[in-house]
Design an enzyme around this catalytic site. Structure first.
Site, PDB file in Angstrom:
ATOM      1  N   GLU A 227      -4.775   9.968  11.994  1.00 32.67           N
ATOM      2  CA  GLU A 227      -3.326  10.042  12.178  1.00 32.67           C
ATOM      3  C   GLU A 227      -2.736   8.716  11.728  1.00 32.67           C
ATOM      4  O   GLU A 227      -2.796   7.726  12.437  1.00 32.67           O
ATOM      5  CB  GLU A 227      -2.952  10.330  13.632  1.00 32.67           C
TER       6      GLU A 227
ATOM      7  N   SER B 213       0.795  -1.228   0.000  1.00 39.38           N
ATOM      8  CA  SER B 213       0.000   0.000   0.000  1.00 39.38           C
ATOM      9  C   SER B 213       0.828   1.279   0.000  1.00 39.38           C
ATOM     10  O   SER B 213       0.331   2.343  -0.368  1.00 39.38           O
ATOM     11  CB  SER B 213      -0.934   0.014   1.215  1.00 39.38           C
TER      12      SER B 213
ATOM     13  N   HIS C  72       1.077   5.392   5.734  1.00 43.57           N
ATOM     14  CA  HIS C  72       0.679   5.691   4.356  1.00 43.57           C
ATOM     15  C   HIS C  72       0.945   7.149   4.010  1.00 43.57           C
ATOM     16  O   HIS C  72       0.826   8.026   4.854  1.00 43.57           O
ATOM     17  CB  HIS C  72      -0.789   5.331   4.153  1.00 43.57           C
TER      18      HIS C  72
END
Length: 281
Positions: free
Chosen positions: A238, A48, A242
């Site tokens: 938060e 990701s 990522h």
């Protein structure tokens, strides 16, 4: 002393005078054609932190336009010229294990042609011991998987590049970044060395840069969202793993820096000037 003439040179000059203009033109075209850079695809496989995100789907999921989450490979095409097409095949939640098991690698192999490139970056999800579908031991299956991806890419005529996992934003009391990847970074470096392929040490590069930015400025690289900005995030967010749009562009720029210093032929496709991060969608 009398000057000596070069009869060979004189003959070539004389011949050149009488060559038809059309022949000279086509000769020039053939010469320039030999200098044209080959068009290639750059396949990105990973997790990701690298993957593509559908902006429309994120708008629906979080309740608002332009949700800032980006994978760093989404910005990579901005650093390469038009002869290199980025194919971002990285998928959120995948490790070096289930990226293959779920058929994503097969899709890449179906497209690879001779002369293409494959950028390999795993580690974030390989670390998750609680999930047997993703977990791999750093100096066991994880390292073996990276080498296998690299070798299979080469068997298809492509040129692999292994990148270490980007750093997470975690600072200690002395405002120094804390390593969260441990042996997985070391295993990635060893895999690249044993496979004999170029390695871009994104972990070290992002660690150094985040330390330079410090705890506050580094928030802009990640998903620090105030309450109420997005309808479905009333308490904000938060997320220190990522990347934001700015973070994705910065990491891609660091990758380009590492590429420039590497032995990978992909560096020949880098633009002479780096882009403005604001142009990244």
């Amino acid at each position: 002393m009398k000057n000596r003439e070069n009869p060979g040179l004189l003959a070539r000059i004389t011949l050149l005078k009488f060559l038809p203009i059309k022949a000279l033109f086509y000769g020039l075209i053939l010469f320039l054609g030999s200098c044209v850079q080959k068009e290639v695809k750059v396949f990105c496989i990973g997790d990701s932190t690298m993957s593509h995100y559908d902006l429309k789907k994120m708008e629906e999921s979080y309740g608002g336009p332009d949700f800032p989450r980006r994978g760093w490979a989404m910005a990579l095409s901005a650093y390469l010229n038009d002869n290199a097409e980025v194919r971002n095949m990285a998928v959120s939640g995948r490790s070096s294990k289930n990226f293959r098991a779920q058929g994503y690698w097969d899709k890449v192999l179906e497209e690879i042609q001779e002369g293409d490139f494959v950028i390999i970056q795993f580690g974030h999800n390989d670390e998750k011991e609680e999930d047997t579908t993703r977990y791999t031991e750093a100096f066991g299956a994880f390292k073996d998987n990276l080498i296998r991806y690299a070798k299979e890419a080469e068997e298809h005529g492509a040129f692999p590049v292994i990148a270490t996992s980007i750093a997470r934003r975690k600072f200690n009391a002395e405002d120094q970044l804390v390593d969260t990847h441990g042996d997985y970074v070391l295993a990635s470096r060893e895999a690249a060395k044993e496979a004999g392929v170029p390695m871009i040490d994104l972990n070290q590069m992002t660690t150094d840069y985040l330390n330079q930015l410090g705890p506050e400025e580094s928030k802009e690289w990640f998903l620090h969202i105030d309450p109420g900005v997005f309808e479905k995030l009333p308490e904000g967010m938060e997320d220190n793993t990522h990347l934001s749009k700015q973070g994705a562009c910065a990491v891609s720029g660091l990758f380009a820096d590492g590429l420039e210093q590497s032995k990978s032929a992909l560096k020949n496709y880098l633009l002479d000037q780096k882009p403005d991060c604001n142009i990244i969608p």
